[in-house]
Structure formats: structure tokens, C-alpha cells
Design a protein around this motif. Sequence first.
Motif, PDB file in Angstrom:
ATOM      1  N   ALA A  97       0.846  -1.193   0.000  1.00 37.83           N
ATOM      2  CA  ALA A  97       0.000   0.000   0.000  1.00 37.83           C
ATOM      3  C   ALA A  97       0.881   1.242   0.000  1.00 37.83           C
ATOM      4  O   ALA A  97       2.038   1.200   0.426  1.00 37.83           O
ATOM      5  CB  ALA A  97      -0.899  -0.001   1.236  1.00 37.83           C
ATOM      6  N   HIS A  98       0.327   2.364  -0.470  1.00 38.18           N
ATOM      7  CA  HIS A  98       1.060   3.627  -0.467  1.00 38.18           C
ATOM      8  C   HIS A  98       1.379   4.040   0.964  1.00 38.18           C
ATOM      9  O   HIS A  98       0.625   3.755   1.888  1.00 38.18           O
ATOM     10  CB  HIS A  98       0.238   4.725  -1.141  1.00 38.18           C
ATOM     11  CG  HIS A  98       0.064   4.526  -2.611  1.00 38.18           C
ATOM     12  ND1 HIS A  98      -0.913   5.152  -3.323  1.00 38.18           N
ATOM     13  CD2 HIS A  98       0.755   3.779  -3.513  1.00 38.18           C
ATOM     14  CE1 HIS A  98      -0.832   4.809  -4.590  1.00 38.18           C
ATOM     15  NE2 HIS A  98       0.172   3.966  -4.730  1.00 38.18           N
ATOM     16  N   TYR A  99       2.490   4.743   1.118  1.00 37.43           N
ATOM     17  CA  TYR A  99       2.866   5.247   2.440  1.00 37.43           C
ATOM     18  C   TYR A  99       1.777   6.167   2.986  1.00 37.43           C
ATOM     19  O   TYR A  99       1.394   6.060   4.146  1.00 37.43           O
ATOM     20  CB  TYR A  99       4.184   6.028   2.381  1.00 37.43           C
ATOM     21  CG  TYR A  99       5.420   5.177   2.209  1.00 37.43           C
ATOM     22  CD1 TYR A  99       5.911   4.421   3.273  1.00 37.43           C
ATOM     23  CD2 TYR A  99       6.106   5.139   1.007  1.00 37.43           C
ATOM     24  CE1 TYR A  99       7.066   3.656   3.140  1.00 37.43           C
ATOM     25  CE2 TYR A  99       7.257   4.380   0.861  1.00 37.43           C
ATOM     26  CZ  TYR A  99       7.729   3.638   1.927  1.00 37.43           C
ATOM     27  OH  TYR A  99       8.860   2.888   1.784  1.00 37.43           O
ATOM     28  N   VAL A 100       1.311   7.112   2.168  1.00 39.88           N
ATOM     29  CA  VAL A 100       0.266   8.056   2.581  1.00 39.88           C
ATOM     30  C   VAL A 100      -0.725   8.260   1.442  1.00 39.88           C
ATOM     31  O   VAL A 100      -0.397   8.069   0.274  1.00 39.88           O
ATOM     32  CB  VAL A 100       0.840   9.435   3.007  1.00 39.88           C
ATOM     33  CG1 VAL A 100       1.681   9.317   4.257  1.00 39.88           C
ATOM     34  CG2 VAL A 100       1.619  10.089   1.884  1.00 39.88           C
ATOM     35  N   GLU A 101      -1.932   8.664   1.809  1.00 39.98           N
ATOM     36  CA  GLU A 101      -2.984   9.023   0.866  1.00 39.98           C
ATOM     37  C   GLU A 101      -3.519  10.389   1.269  1.00 39.98           C
ATOM     38  O   GLU A 101      -3.203  10.894   2.344  1.00 39.98           O
ATOM     39  CB  GLU A 101      -4.127   7.993   0.926  1.00 39.98           C
ATOM     40  CG  GLU A 101      -3.751   6.587   0.515  1.00 39.98           C
ATOM     41  CD  GLU A 101      -3.500   6.425  -0.976  1.00 39.98           C
ATOM     42  OE1 GLU A 101      -3.803   7.349  -1.756  1.00 39.98           O
ATOM     43  OE2 GLU A 101      -2.990   5.369  -1.364  1.00 39.98           O
ATOM     44  N   ILE A 102      -4.371  10.965   0.456  1.00 37.91           N
ATOM     45  CA  ILE A 102      -5.033  12.212   0.836  1.00 37.91           C
ATOM     46  C   ILE A 102      -5.854  11.928   2.089  1.00 37.91           C
ATOM     47  O   ILE A 102      -6.574  10.926   2.161  1.00 37.91           O
ATOM     48  CB  ILE A 102      -5.921  12.738  -0.307  1.00 37.91           C
ATOM     49  CG1 ILE A 102      -5.044  13.149  -1.491  1.00 37.91           C
ATOM     50  CG2 ILE A 102      -6.794  13.905   0.163  1.00 37.91           C
ATOM     51  CD1 ILE A 102      -5.788  13.560  -2.729  1.00 37.91           C
ATOM     52  N   GLY A 103      -5.701  12.770   3.088  1.00 40.15           N
ATOM     53  CA  GLY A 103      -6.400  12.589   4.359  1.00 40.15           C
ATOM     54  C   GLY A 103      -5.569  11.880   5.411  1.00 40.15           C
ATOM     55  O   GLY A 103      -5.955  11.830   6.580  1.00 40.15           O
ATOM     56  N   SER A 104      -4.414  11.347   5.045  1.00 39.10           N
ATOM     57  CA  SER A 104      -3.540  10.675   6.012  1.00 39.10           C
ATOM     58  C   SER A 104      -2.954  11.694   6.978  1.00 39.10           C
ATOM     59  O   SER A 104      -2.480  12.752   6.556  1.00 39.10           O
ATOM     60  CB  SER A 104      -2.379   9.959   5.313  1.00 39.10           C
ATOM     61  OG  SER A 104      -2.831   8.932   4.478  1.00 39.10           O
ATOM     62  N   GLU A 105      -3.001  11.382   8.274  1.00 41.82           N
ATOM     63  CA  GLU A 105      -2.350  12.234   9.267  1.00 41.82           C
ATOM     64  C   GLU A 105      -0.893  11.798   9.369  1.00 41.82           C
ATOM     65  O   GLU A 105      -0.604  10.610   9.429  1.00 41.82           O
ATOM     66  CB  GLU A 105      -3.048  12.117  10.619  1.00 41.82           C
ATOM     67  CG  GLU A 105      -4.421  12.755  10.608  1.00 41.82           C
ATOM     68  CD  GLU A 105      -4.988  12.967  12.002  1.00 41.82           C
ATOM     69  OE1 GLU A 105      -4.200  13.096  12.960  1.00 41.82           O
ATOM     70  OE2 GLU A 105      -6.215  13.015  12.099  1.00 41.82           O
ATOM     71  N   VAL A 106       0.009  12.784   9.365  1.00 41.71           N
ATOM     72  CA  VAL A 106       1.439  12.485   9.400  1.00 41.71           C
ATOM     73  C   VAL A 106       2.116  13.255  10.517  1.00 41.71           C
ATOM     74  O   VAL A 106       1.657  14.317  10.925  1.00 41.71           O
ATOM     75  CB  VAL A 106       2.120  12.810   8.044  1.00 41.71           C
ATOM     76  CG1 VAL A 106       1.602  11.905   6.945  1.00 41.71           C
ATOM     77  CG2 VAL A 106       1.950  14.272   7.664  1.00 41.71           C
ATOM     78  N   GLU A 107       3.195  12.701  10.991  1.00 42.82           N
ATOM     79  CA  GLU A 107       4.087  13.358  11.959  1.00 42.82           C
ATOM     80  C   GLU A 107       5.341  13.769  11.181  1.00 42.82           C
ATOM     81  O   GLU A 107       5.518  13.380  10.034  1.00 42.82           O
ATOM     82  CB  GLU A 107       4.457  12.378  13.086  1.00 42.82           C
ATOM     83  CG  GLU A 107       3.283  11.876  13.886  1.00 42.82           C
ATOM     84  CD  GLU A 107       2.654  12.939  14.774  1.00 42.82           C
ATOM     85  OE1 GLU A 107       3.409  13.817  15.255  1.00 42.82           O
ATOM     86  OE2 GLU A 107       1.444  12.905  14.968  1.00 42.82           O
ATOM     87  N   ALA A 108       6.211  14.502  11.813  1.00 46.40           N
ATOM     88  CA  ALA A 108       7.435  14.961  11.150  1.00 46.40           C
ATOM     89  C   ALA A 108       8.280  13.797  10.633  1.00 46.40           C
ATOM     90  O   ALA A 108       8.896  13.893   9.576  1.00 46.40           O
ATOM     91  CB  ALA A 108       8.258  15.828  12.093  1.00 46.40           C
ATOM     92  N   GLU A 109       8.291  12.683  11.354  1.00 44.42           N
ATOM     93  CA  GLU A 109       9.134  11.542  10.976  1.00 44.42           C
ATOM     94  C   GLU A 109       8.410  10.499  10.105  1.00 44.42           C
ATOM     95  O   GLU A 109       8.974   9.463   9.785  1.00 44.42           O
ATOM     96  CB  GLU A 109       9.681  10.861  12.230  1.00 44.42           C
ATOM     97  CG  GLU A 109      10.648  11.745  13.023  1.00 44.42           C
ATOM     98  CD  GLU A 109      11.895  12.099  12.219  1.00 44.42           C
ATOM     99  OE1 GLU A 109      12.525  11.197  11.630  1.00 44.42           O
ATOM    100  OE2 GLU A 109      12.244  13.297  12.188  1.00 44.42           O
ATOM    101  N   THR A 110       7.169  10.787   9.697  1.00 42.30           N
ATOM    102  CA  THR A 110       6.413   9.851   8.861  1.00 42.30           C
ATOM    103  C   THR A 110       7.004   9.813   7.457  1.00 42.30           C
ATOM    104  O   THR A 110       7.176  10.853   6.818  1.00 42.30           O
ATOM    105  CB  THR A 110       4.932  10.274   8.782  1.00 42.30           C
ATOM    106  OG1 THR A 110       4.386  10.335  10.090  1.00 42.30           O
ATOM    107  CG2 THR A 110       4.124   9.295   7.937  1.00 42.30           C
ATOM    108  N   VAL A 111       7.290   8.613   6.956  1.00 45.52           N
ATOM    109  CA  VAL A 111       7.783   8.446   5.588  1.00 45.52           C
ATOM    110  C   VAL A 111       6.587   8.612   4.651  1.00 45.52           C
ATOM    111  O   VAL A 111       5.561   7.960   4.820  1.00 45.52           O
ATOM    112  CB  VAL A 111       8.446   7.062   5.393  1.00 45.52           C
ATOM    113  CG1 VAL A 111       8.839   6.851   3.937  1.00 45.52           C
ATOM    114  CG2 VAL A 111       9.663   6.926   6.300  1.00 45.52           C
ATOM    115  N   VAL A 112       6.707   9.505   3.672  1.00 50.62           N
ATOM    116  CA  VAL A 112       5.614   9.757   2.736  1.00 50.62           C
ATOM    117  C   VAL A 112       5.851   9.102   1.373  1.00 50.62           C
ATOM    118  O   VAL A 112       4.914   8.856   0.621  1.00 50.62           O
ATOM    119  CB  VAL A 112       5.346  11.269   2.568  1.00 50.62           C
ATOM    120  CG1 VAL A 112       4.830  11.863   3.875  1.00 50.62           C
ATOM    121  CG2 VAL A 112       6.576  12.015   2.087  1.00 50.62           C
TER     122      VAL A 112
END
Length: 155
Positions: A97-112
Amino acid sequence: MELKDIKAIIDLMKKNSVSEFELEKQDFKIRLKRGGVGGAVVNVDDAPMIAYGAPQASLPGSNPASAATPAKPASDELEITSPMIGTLYRSPSPESAHYVEIGSEVEAETVVCIIEAMKVMNEIKAEAKGVITQVLVENAKPVEFGQALFKIRPN
């Protein structure tokens, strides 16, 4: 990195009309930027500076101050930009699956995403806390240094 590798990167930049290239690994960093006259300038941290070609010059009638100032996003959204040229992959493998999608909440260290440059996979992190609002690059497509990859609404 050897001089022949740097020359190969410069040749690839010329052939593909790439204006900037940056690579950072552990304690080594190299940044290449093509000059306005077709030359390239090489900056290598922890190593002597090597310059190729003519120094960078501005075109007649151009405003160097505006050319050096990056465009700001129209809203309060931040842009996650590419720190290098390469091929962007939105997942760690084709079947994942993709690392992130539209609407994904991320932190500074989240791999996108990851960017493959010179056969090295580089993890790109959000570097800000927020929600992904736009995905600006398709999977497995080339990206340039400084190109916007994602937009994030900080929270």
C-alpha cells in the motif's frame, strides 16, 4: 564519490535538462546546479569545491532576486518537496500500500514516499505534523530537486 561519478551525473543532467541535483548520504553531501551559460557548479560538503564550466549568470532582463525566491503556496498549506532528482515511489514495493494518501495524518518523521537516485532508495519524511491534502506526483515518475510532491495542512 569519485570524479568520474560526478562527471557522469553532470552528463546525465545535461542530457535530461535537469537544472539541480542533490545527494546526501551519512557524512557526504553533493549538490550540483547547472549555471545559466550551460556550465555546472558542484558543491561537496566535507570535500574541496570543484567548479565546472562558466559561473552562473542571470539572463538579460531577468530579476535574479525573484528567480531565487521560491513560490509560496497560496494557502496555509505546506509543500513537501523533493530533496533530490530521481524516481518517486509511493510504496516500499509494487504490491504494498502507499505510504500516505489524501487525508492521512502524518508526523514529522512519517515516511511519505521514497525516491530512487543512483540505485539508492531514499526515504522522504513529512518533516511537519499535519494532514496530506494533495498528492502532486504520480507513482514511478521522475522528480526534480525542489519539486513539490505533496501538500500538507499543518495541525
